[in-house]
Enzyme design. Structure first.
Site, PDB file in Angstrom:
ATOM      1  N   GLU A 112       1.066  -0.690  -0.372  1.00 50.86           N
ATOM      2  CA  GLU A 112       0.308  -0.320  -0.155  1.00 50.86           C
ATOM      3  C   GLU A 112       0.522   1.100   0.057  1.00 50.86           C
ATOM      4  O   GLU A 112       2.131   1.265   0.677  1.00 50.86           O
ATOM      5  CB  GLU A 112      -1.022  -0.076   1.039  1.00 50.86           C
ATOM      6  CG  GLU A 112      -0.111  -0.349   2.427  1.00 50.86           C
ATOM      7  CD  GLU A 112      -0.967   0.830   3.868  1.00 50.86           C
ATOM      8  OE1 GLU A 112      -1.204   2.097   3.688  1.00 50.86           O
ATOM      9  OE2 GLU A 112      -0.969   0.541   5.054  1.00 50.86           O
ATOM     10  N   LYS A 160      -3.968  -2.361  14.069  1.00 48.24           N
ATOM     11  CA  LYS A 160      -2.679  -1.213  15.053  1.00 48.24           C
ATOM     12  C   LYS A 160      -3.654  -1.148  16.486  1.00 48.24           C
ATOM     13  O   LYS A 160      -5.514  -0.548  17.356  1.00 48.24           O
ATOM     14  CB  LYS A 160      -2.379   0.392  14.525  1.00 48.24           C
ATOM     15  CG  LYS A 160      -2.064   0.292  12.925  1.00 48.24           C
ATOM     16  CD  LYS A 160      -2.223   1.569  12.967  1.00 48.24           C
ATOM     17  CE  LYS A 160      -2.240   1.621  11.237  1.00 48.24           C
ATOM     18  NZ  LYS A 160      -3.197   1.364  10.410  1.00 48.24           N
TER      19      LYS A 160
HETATM   20  N1  PSU Z   1       0.162  -0.330   8.639  1.00 47.32           N
HETATM   21  C1  PSU Z   1       1.270   1.288   9.407  1.00 47.32           C
HETATM   22  N2  PSU Z   1       0.897   2.159   8.619  1.00 47.32           N
HETATM   23  C2  PSU Z   1      -0.245   2.604   8.157  1.00 47.32           C
HETATM   24  C3  PSU Z   1      -1.272   2.011   7.506  1.00 47.32           C
HETATM   25  C4  PSU Z   1      -1.018   0.824   8.013  1.00 47.32           C
HETATM   26  O1  PSU Z   1       2.069   0.697   9.647  1.00 47.32           O
HETATM   27  O2  PSU Z   1      -0.746   4.212   7.769  1.00 47.32           O
HETATM   28  C5  PSU Z   1      -2.843   2.731   6.885  1.00 47.32           C
HETATM   29  C6  PSU Z   1      -3.782   1.454   6.296  1.00 47.32           C
HETATM   30  O3  PSU Z   1      -3.666   2.151   5.459  1.00 47.32           O
HETATM   31  C7  PSU Z   1      -4.346   1.302   6.737  1.00 47.32           C
HETATM   32  C8  PSU Z   1      -4.609   3.280   7.820  1.00 47.32           C
HETATM   33  O4  PSU Z   1      -6.218   1.265   6.162  1.00 47.32           O
HETATM   34  O5  PSU Z   1      -3.891   2.955   8.237  1.00 47.32           O
HETATM   35  C9  PSU Z   1      -6.664   2.780   7.764  1.00 47.32           C
HETATM   36  O6  PSU Z   1      -6.989   4.134   8.750  1.00 47.32           O
HETATM   37  P1  PSU Z   1      -8.221   4.539   8.497  1.00 47.32           P
HETATM   38  O7  PSU Z   1      -8.105   4.039  10.443  1.00 47.32           O
HETATM   39  O8  PSU Z   1      -8.298   5.444   8.897  1.00 47.32           O
HETATM   40  O9  PSU Z   1      -9.727   3.259   7.793  1.00 47.32           O
END
Ligand code: PSU
Ligand code: MN
Length: 304
Positions: A24, A158
């Site tokens: 990504e 996360k």
């Molecule tokens: N993994 C990481 N850092 C990130 C992400 C994933 O180590 O920043 C990103 C991915 O693109 C994931 C996003 O889809 O964080 C999640 O965002 P949200 O909580 O707004 O859906």
């Protein structure tokens, strides 16, 4: 017609039936500061090559969906400010308007599937945010895992999220959550979450067999492979609890909402840990890239 640019390296790999791993780009534009974002993106691509597969970093550049970036394109993206963060809801609009955007887990899964790529490596997926019972903030990554057949290798969701609720939603949506080499669900920067993972597998071959069987049963959707960060690089859960609490309080005090929440929290935690969270984040993404390359190769071999 989708304006699609497949990099020469990825095009050659696909023509030769060589394993490909998608990556990504939101982690580059919104997940890490310059220059570590660019350096990590390159290291992760090389990890995949060293492990015998070809990396395909995915992004939208000037209205074209790119499957695989050249090193110039990657540098430019890592340096750009105000790049859109694209999920299922805004991927098409960005392409149609000729825009530039980084793909989240959800949008990368859509693009990877479109390009015939079955395995994708990232850091940690989005999930159910703490306080979701009032904010309704649940990442579109979860619904994407329910519908798009791509195997996502991450270090779990996360740890800034509500992990028990994230697991509940994944179960409701029918997404297999597979911990690698341990019974506990990993928690991104930490190996342990204190929550039992629904499934455990110990080899890439077992994961590939499970993916194939799910396809054979006609079940739609992807898999979440939860790969713990290497022990040498982890930040123990106890150390992170107060740091995460502080970051969440700051987000609330500053009225941070929507797409800005995750990047804000990651940046806060980076500052509060004097950069240690970033060192761990880089280590876990690289670890996931290596496993993803093995899974992509196992999917290309016959079942056990
Ligand atoms: N993994 C990481 N850092 C990130 C992400 C994933 O180590 O920043 C990103 C991915 O693109 C994931 C996003 O889809 O964080 C999640 O965002 P949200 O909580 O707004 O859906
Ligand atoms: Mn959200």
């Amino acid at each position: 017609m989708i304006p699609l640019t497949v990099s020469p390296e990825v095009a050659a790999a696909r023509a030769a039936n060589h394993p490909v791993v998608a990556l990504e780009s939101t982690i580059i534009t919104h997940g890490m500061p310059w220059p570590q974002n660019r350096d990590t993106a390159r290291l992760v691509e090389d990890d995949i090559r060293d492990a015998g597969a070809v990396p395909a970093t995915i992004a939208v550049l000037n209205g074209r969906l790119h499957i695989g970036l050249t090193s110039e394109e990657l540098d430019a993206l890592a340096l750009s400010k105000d790049v859109a963060k694209l999920s299922r809801a805004d991927l098409a609009a960005c392409i149609a308007r000729g825009g530039t955007g980084a793909t989240t887990v959800a949008a990368t899964m859509i693009a990877a599937h479109h390009a015939g790529i079955a395995v994708f490596a990232t850091g940690g997926i989005g999930g159910v945010h703490r306080g979701a019972e009032t904010s309704f903030d649940i990442s579109a990554d979860l619904h994407e895992l329910a519908r798009t057949p791509v195997t996502v290798v991450a270090a779990g969701a996360k740890a800034i999220l509500d992990l028990p609720k994230t697991l509940e939603v994944l179960e409701t949506l029918g997404v297999p959550v597979i911990a690698v080499g341990q019974d506990d669900l990993p928690a991104f920067w930490s190996r342990q979450s204190g929550l039992a993972a629904p499934l455990r597998m110990d080899t890439a071959q077992q994961i590939a067999d499970a993916v194939r069987m799910r396809t054979a049963l006609g079940l739609t959707g992807g898999h979440l492979i939860a790969n713990p960060v290497p022990a040498a690089d982890e930040i123990p859960r106890e150390d992170l609890v107060p740091v995460i609490e502080d970051a969440l309080e700051a987000a609330q005090a500053q009225n941070i909402t929507g797409k800005a929440v995750t990047p804000f929290l990651l940046q806060r935690i980076f500052e509060a840990t004097q950069g240690r969270s970033l060192v761990t984040n880089i280590a876990l993404v690289r670890n996931n890239a290596r496993l993803a390359a093995e899974v992509a190769q196992a999917l290309g071999r016959s079942p056990t």
